[in-house]
Structure formats: structure tokens, C-alpha cells
Design a protein around this motif. Structure first.
Motif, mmCIF file in Angstrom:
data_model
loop_
_atom_site.group_PDB
_atom_site.id
_atom_site.type_symbol
_atom_site.label_atom_id
_atom_site.label_comp_id
_atom_site.label_asym_id
_atom_site.label_seq_id
_atom_site.Cartn_x
_atom_site.Cartn_y
_atom_site.Cartn_z
ATOM 1 N N GLN A 86 -33.130 32.796 61.019
ATOM 2 C CA GLN A 86 -34.362 33.506 60.701
ATOM 3 C C GLN A 86 -35.391 32.605 60.007
ATOM 4 O OE1 GLN A 86 -33.663 37.151 58.551
ATOM 5 N NE2 GLN A 86 -32.158 37.871 60.038
ATOM 6 N N GLY A 87 -35.008 31.342 59.762
ATOM 7 C CA GLY A 87 -35.922 30.406 59.122
ATOM 8 C C GLY A 87 -36.185 30.717 57.652
ATOM 9 N N GLN A 88 -35.216 31.349 56.985
ATOM 10 C CA GLN A 88 -35.402 31.730 55.586
ATOM 11 C C GLN A 88 -35.300 30.522 54.664
ATOM 12 O OE1 GLN A 88 -36.356 34.604 54.516
ATOM 13 N NE2 GLN A 88 -36.032 35.817 56.367
ATOM 14 N N VAL A 89 -36.221 30.435 53.725
ATOM 15 C CA VAL A 89 -36.202 29.439 52.659
ATOM 16 C C VAL A 89 -36.253 30.237 51.368
ATOM 17 C CG1 VAL A 89 -37.396 27.497 51.573
ATOM 18 C CG2 VAL A 89 -37.377 27.720 54.068
ATOM 19 N N PHE A 90 -35.244 30.069 50.519
ATOM 20 C CA PHE A 90 -35.111 30.904 49.332
ATOM 21 C C PHE A 90 -35.516 30.195 48.049
ATOM 22 C CE2 PHE A 90 -32.102 32.933 52.256
ATOM 23 C CZ PHE A 90 -32.560 34.241 52.168
ATOM 24 N N LEU A 91 -35.841 31.004 47.059
ATOM 25 C CA LEU A 91 -35.979 30.499 45.704
ATOM 26 C C LEU A 91 -34.588 30.064 45.262
ATOM 27 C CD1 LEU A 91 -38.028 33.475 44.205
ATOM 28 C CD2 LEU A 91 -38.919 31.248 44.878
ATOM 29 N N PRO A 92 -34.455 28.996 44.499
ATOM 30 C CA PRO A 92 -33.126 28.584 44.045
ATOM 31 C C PRO A 92 -32.385 29.690 43.296
ATOM 32 C CG PRO A 92 -34.693 26.826 43.661
ATOM 33 C CD PRO A 92 -35.490 28.019 44.112
ATOM 34 N N ARG A 100 -22.873 36.725 45.163
ATOM 35 C CA ARG A 100 -22.979 38.071 44.590
ATOM 36 C C ARG A 100 -23.595 39.047 45.581
ATOM 37 N NH1 ARG A 100 -24.971 37.007 38.389
ATOM 38 N NH2 ARG A 100 -23.144 35.796 37.786
ATOM 39 N N TYR A 101 -24.618 38.594 46.310
ATOM 40 C CA TYR A 101 -25.218 39.470 47.316
ATOM 41 C C TYR A 101 -24.192 39.826 48.382
ATOM 42 C CZ TYR A 101 -29.905 38.778 45.452
ATOM 43 O OH TYR A 101 -31.011 38.769 44.648
ATOM 44 N N LEU A 102 -23.416 38.856 48.800
ATOM 45 C CA LEU A 102 -22.395 39.090 49.814
ATOM 46 C C LEU A 102 -21.312 40.037 49.296
ATOM 47 C CD1 LEU A 102 -21.704 38.313 52.690
ATOM 48 C CD2 LEU A 102 -20.509 36.314 51.808
ATOM 49 N N SER A 103 -20.925 39.864 48.050
ATOM 50 C CA SER A 103 -19.927 40.746 47.445
ATOM 51 C C SER A 103 -20.465 42.165 47.340
ATOM 52 C CB SER A 103 -19.543 40.215 46.065
ATOM 53 O OG SER A 103 -18.662 41.105 45.422
ATOM 54 N N ARG A 104 -21.699 42.304 46.859
ATOM 55 C CA ARG A 104 -22.306 43.631 46.710
ATOM 56 C C ARG A 104 -22.442 44.327 48.060
ATOM 57 N NH1 ARG A 104 -27.692 42.925 44.686
ATOM 58 N NH2 ARG A 104 -26.666 41.796 43.034
ATOM 59 N N ASP A 110 -30.971 41.968 51.397
ATOM 60 C CA ASP A 110 -31.122 42.114 49.947
ATOM 61 C C ASP A 110 -31.685 40.842 49.315
ATOM 62 O OD1 ASP A 110 -30.122 44.667 50.196
ATOM 63 O OD2 ASP A 110 -28.131 44.177 49.405
ATOM 64 N N MET A 111 -31.250 39.684 49.796
ATOM 65 C CA MET A 111 -31.778 38.417 49.284
ATOM 66 C C MET A 111 -33.277 38.305 49.564
ATOM 67 S SD MET A 111 -28.657 35.813 50.314
ATOM 68 C CE MET A 111 -29.417 34.313 49.671
ATOM 69 N N VAL A 112 -33.668 38.648 50.785
ATOM 70 C CA VAL A 112 -35.078 38.575 51.177
ATOM 71 C C VAL A 112 -35.905 39.556 50.348
ATOM 72 C CG1 VAL A 112 -36.705 39.036 53.073
ATOM 73 C CG2 VAL A 112 -34.626 37.703 53.501
ATOM 74 N N GLU A 113 -35.401 40.778 50.159
ATOM 75 C CA GLU A 113 -36.129 41.777 49.372
ATOM 76 C C GLU A 113 -36.276 41.342 47.916
ATOM 77 O OE1 GLU A 113 -34.099 45.487 49.990
ATOM 78 O OE2 GLU A 113 -34.890 45.710 52.027
ATOM 79 N N THR A 114 -35.218 40.771 47.350
ATOM 80 C CA THR A 114 -35.294 40.290 45.966
ATOM 81 C C THR A 114 -36.329 39.189 45.851
ATOM 82 O OG1 THR A 114 -32.981 40.834 45.530
ATOM 83 C CG2 THR A 114 -34.005 39.182 44.097
#
Length: 129
Positions: A88-94, A102-106, A117-121
Motif C-alpha cells: 500500500q506504500g505506507q510510510v509510518f511515523l516511528p 501491539r497493533y497486531l496483538s490488539r 488501525d496503524m494508519v488511523e492512529t
């Protein structure tokens, strides 16, 4: 002369391009306090006077060890989450990438939900700060 803490931290984050295998960009600084405004005695009194709770237990050696929660990710699921983010070409904040386990666990292992959830955060952090 020493660099203020926030500048040192920001410089360190700028150097990182990969956190947990995710491509990362510049961090959004949510709070900045000039080093001149930090008191040498800035710990709250209750922290200095508190006693440990029963989160400590005695090990086989008789030493006291602190119990803590840990998220140990399923590496196959983490790989799938990384691949989905890359596709998806996502680049995240560190700060978001570092919480990927944690996102995967949740999300109970649901990689699509974890990525959403990562993208929304990240969107919330960028709009709020």
C-alpha cells in the motif's frame, strides 16, 4: 554546549528509516519543552515516596524480579503486516511503527485490521499535533 533533549531525539528519529521492518518518515513532535524550563527536581513527590505493588515476585534464586507484560509477535504475521504495508506504500511515523506488534496483538492477528488501525492512529496524530 549540549543539544536540548527534543532536538537530540528528533535528530535520532530523522536518522532511522526502518522500525520493525516498516519504512518510517519524520516523527511528529507532540510536545516540546525547552531544556531551560525543566527543573532538576521535576519528579512528582508521589513517585519519590511510592512503594512497589505486588507486581514483584520471588524467583527461584530468591531475588525479586518485576513481572511485566510483553507482546511477542508472531513473525509470520509481522511479515504479512509488513508486506501489506509495503504493497500500500505506507510510510509510518516511528512512534506508530514501533507499536506494530501491539497493533497486531490488539487485532488478534488480523493483519488488515492492524494496518488499518496503524494508519488511523497516524492520521489522528498528524491532524492533532
Amino acid at each position: 554546549s549540549a543539544r536540548p533533549l527534543a532536538e537530540g531525539w528528533a535528530a535520532q528519529i530523522e536518522e532511522e528509516r526502518d522500525v520493525h521492518g516498516f519504512e518510517v518518515g519524520a516523527e511528529v513532535l507532540s510536545l516540546h519543552v525547552d531544556a531551560a524550563n525543566v527543573s532538576p527536581l521535576s519528579l512528582p513527590e508521589e513517585l519519590l515516596s511510592s512503594s512497589p505493588r505486588r507486581r514483584y515476585f520471588s524467583s527461584d534464586t530468591g531475588d525479586l524480579d518485576r513481572s511485566f507484560a510483553s507482546t511477542v509477535p508472531d513473525e509470520a504475521k509481522m511479515d504479512a503486516l509488513r508486506e501489506l504495508a509495503m504493497a500500500q506504500g505506507q510510510v509510518f511515523l516511528p512512534s506508530v511503527a514501533s507499536d506494530a506488534p501491539r497493533y497486531l496483538s490488539r487485532a488478534k492477528g488480523d493483519t488488515r485490521k492492524a494496518l488499518r488501525d496503524m494508519v488511523e492512529t497516524q492520521e489522528w496524530r498528524r491532524s492533532y499535533f
